[in-house]
Design a protein around this motif. Structure first.
Motif, mmCIF file in Angstrom:
data_model
loop_
_atom_site.group_PDB
_atom_site.id
_atom_site.type_symbol
_atom_site.label_atom_id
_atom_site.label_comp_id
_atom_site.label_asym_id
_atom_site.label_seq_id
_atom_site.Cartn_x
_atom_site.Cartn_y
_atom_site.Cartn_z
ATOM 1 N N ASN A 82 0.602 -1.343 -0.192
ATOM 2 C CA ASN A 82 -0.326 0.260 0.239
ATOM 3 C C ASN A 82 0.956 1.508 -0.007
ATOM 4 O O ASN A 82 0.562 2.353 -0.888
ATOM 5 N N ILE A 83 2.266 0.983 0.621
ATOM 6 C CA ILE A 83 2.483 2.536 0.487
ATOM 7 C C ILE A 83 3.184 2.309 -0.665
ATOM 8 O O ILE A 83 3.587 3.333 -0.576
ATOM 9 N N LYS A 84 4.155 1.220 -1.246
ATOM 10 C CA LYS A 84 4.709 1.791 -2.631
ATOM 11 C C LYS A 84 3.357 2.094 -3.125
ATOM 12 O O LYS A 84 3.857 2.930 -4.658
ATOM 13 N N ALA A 85 2.206 1.812 -3.483
ATOM 14 C CA ALA A 85 1.142 2.219 -4.249
ATOM 15 C C ALA A 85 1.426 3.728 -4.094
ATOM 16 O O ALA A 85 -0.004 4.319 -5.279
ATOM 17 N N ILE A 86 1.248 4.528 -3.212
ATOM 18 C CA ILE A 86 1.430 6.267 -2.614
ATOM 19 C C ILE A 86 2.568 6.846 -4.187
ATOM 20 O O ILE A 86 3.497 7.455 -4.319
ATOM 21 N N HIS A 87 1.898 7.996 -4.596
ATOM 22 C CA HIS A 87 2.468 8.566 -5.795
ATOM 23 C C HIS A 87 3.641 9.630 -5.193
ATOM 24 O O HIS A 87 2.955 9.489 -3.896
ATOM 25 N N GLY A 88 4.431 9.369 -5.586
ATOM 26 C CA GLY A 88 5.658 10.047 -4.982
ATOM 27 C C GLY A 88 7.052 9.170 -3.533
ATOM 28 O O GLY A 88 7.934 9.382 -3.564
ATOM 29 N N GLU A 128 11.415 1.403 5.397
ATOM 30 C CA GLU A 128 11.766 2.623 5.070
ATOM 31 C C GLU A 128 11.062 3.029 3.754
ATOM 32 O O GLU A 128 11.358 2.200 2.479
ATOM 33 N N ALA A 129 11.073 3.904 3.467
ATOM 34 C CA ALA A 129 9.641 4.678 2.646
ATOM 35 C C ALA A 129 11.261 5.784 1.722
ATOM 36 O O ALA A 129 11.924 6.902 2.400
ATOM 37 N N GLN A 130 11.510 5.721 0.540
ATOM 38 C CA GLN A 130 12.505 6.748 -0.338
ATOM 39 C C GLN A 130 11.162 7.513 -1.067
ATOM 40 O O GLN A 130 10.187 6.301 -1.630
ATOM 41 N N ILE A 146 -4.226 4.851 5.848
ATOM 42 C CA ILE A 146 -3.669 3.751 5.843
ATOM 43 C C ILE A 146 -3.524 3.252 7.371
ATOM 44 O O ILE A 146 -3.129 4.029 8.679
ATOM 45 N N GLN A 147 -4.575 2.633 7.552
ATOM 46 C CA GLN A 147 -4.346 1.388 9.437
ATOM 47 C C GLN A 147 -3.353 0.931 9.490
ATOM 48 O O GLN A 147 -2.388 0.163 8.668
#
Length: 297
Positions: A82-88, A128-130, A146-147
């Protein structure tokens, strides 16, 4: 043009004679111009380095997403998806508690011994998200929707400070460039006016003999160019010496700071100082000749 090239030896000889007429004053002019250019070189170097650091941090901007530790692996994988699908968001990876502990050990260095007082690992796993820094606000808003996400840690405050420092250095650089330009033009114009005034009789004689204006003014133009170029060479030499010493100190004591390559910065400063000195020398000489015309009527 052919006549100018053919008579270049004469023009250089005349420029040398004009410089020697007020040798001490011209030497001090070269020194003062060199110091002015040196200050400019240091400000530009600081702006260049700070901009480079900020841009690298932008490219490596990362946020840490902490979640409920009671989640099972399937839910954690779903969170990552779900995080990976976020734009940016550019890259996403999971960091377990053991890796988080070892990272802190590397950061703390010798002080990492304090971690030994804990019976259990005090660090929590996280994602960890870049991200693209320009999309940070949008990414953070989406993450809060996101829950099972407990906390998001970002480096926005640090980056905003770096941006502010870069903006201040850039503003100071603009002021210094303006001040250098004006002061160099004034110094060069004054020197040229003095030279014209001291040689006004010879200039009038050349005019009576039918010499063209270009033939008369070119030695004075060369004088201003040589003086400012001398200041530019002096500034470049001082800048190279200073930058080499600064890099030696920073790399030795703060190796984690991502400075631009020393060779690139030094060569860029040298070329820039020479170009600025040549440009201001020509402009200052022309301005001095223009304002001195009334002395040779």
């Amino acid at each position: 043009m052919k006549n100018i090239i053919y008579n270049m030896g004469y023009f250089l000889k005349e420029a040398k004679t004009i410089i020697q007429l007020n040798l001490l004053s011209n030497v001090f002019s070269v020194l003062s111009t060199g110091l002015i250019f040196f200050i400019l070189a240091m400000v530009i170097s600081g702006w260049w380095a700070s901009s480079h650091v900020v841009e690298l941090i932008k490219d490596e901007a990362e946020i840490s997403v902490y979640y409920n530790e009671e989640l099972d692996n399937d839910r954690i994988l779903e969170l990552i998806k779900n995080i990976k699908a976020i734009h940016g968001v550019q890259k996403v990876r999971s960091v377990d508690a053991i890796e988080a502990y070892h990272r802190m050990e590397e950061i703390m260095g010798k002080d990492a011994k304090v971690l030994e007082i804990f019976d259990d690992n005090p660090f929590s796993p996280f994602i960890e998200a870049q991200i693209n820094l320009e999309e940070m606000n949008l990414v953070l808003e989406k993450l809060h929707e996101i829950q099972d996400i407990d906390h998001v840690r970002d480096n926005r405050a640090v980056l905003d400070r770096l941006k502010s420092i870069s903006s201040i250095v850039k503003f100071l650089g603009t002021l210094v460039v303006t001040a250098v330009g004006i002061s160099t033009l004034v110094i060069t114009a004054h020197i040229i006016r003095q030279g014209v005034y001291s040689n006004r009789e010879q200039i009038n004689t050349l005019r009576l003999l039918g010499a063209p204006e270009g033939f008369i003014v070119l030695p004075f133009l060369l004088e201003g160019l040589l003086l400012t170029l001398g200041g530019g060479v002096l500034a470049a030499a001082l800048a190279v010496f200073t930058l080499n010493n600064v890099y030696g100190q920073v790399v030795g004591q703060l190796p984690f700071i991502p400075l631009p390559a020393r060779e690139v910065l030094v060569s860029g400063i040298i070329v820039l100082m020479l170009l600025i000195s040549i440009t201001l020398g020509i402009l200052g000489s022309l301005f001095g000749l223009l304002t001195a015309r009334s002395n040779c009527v």
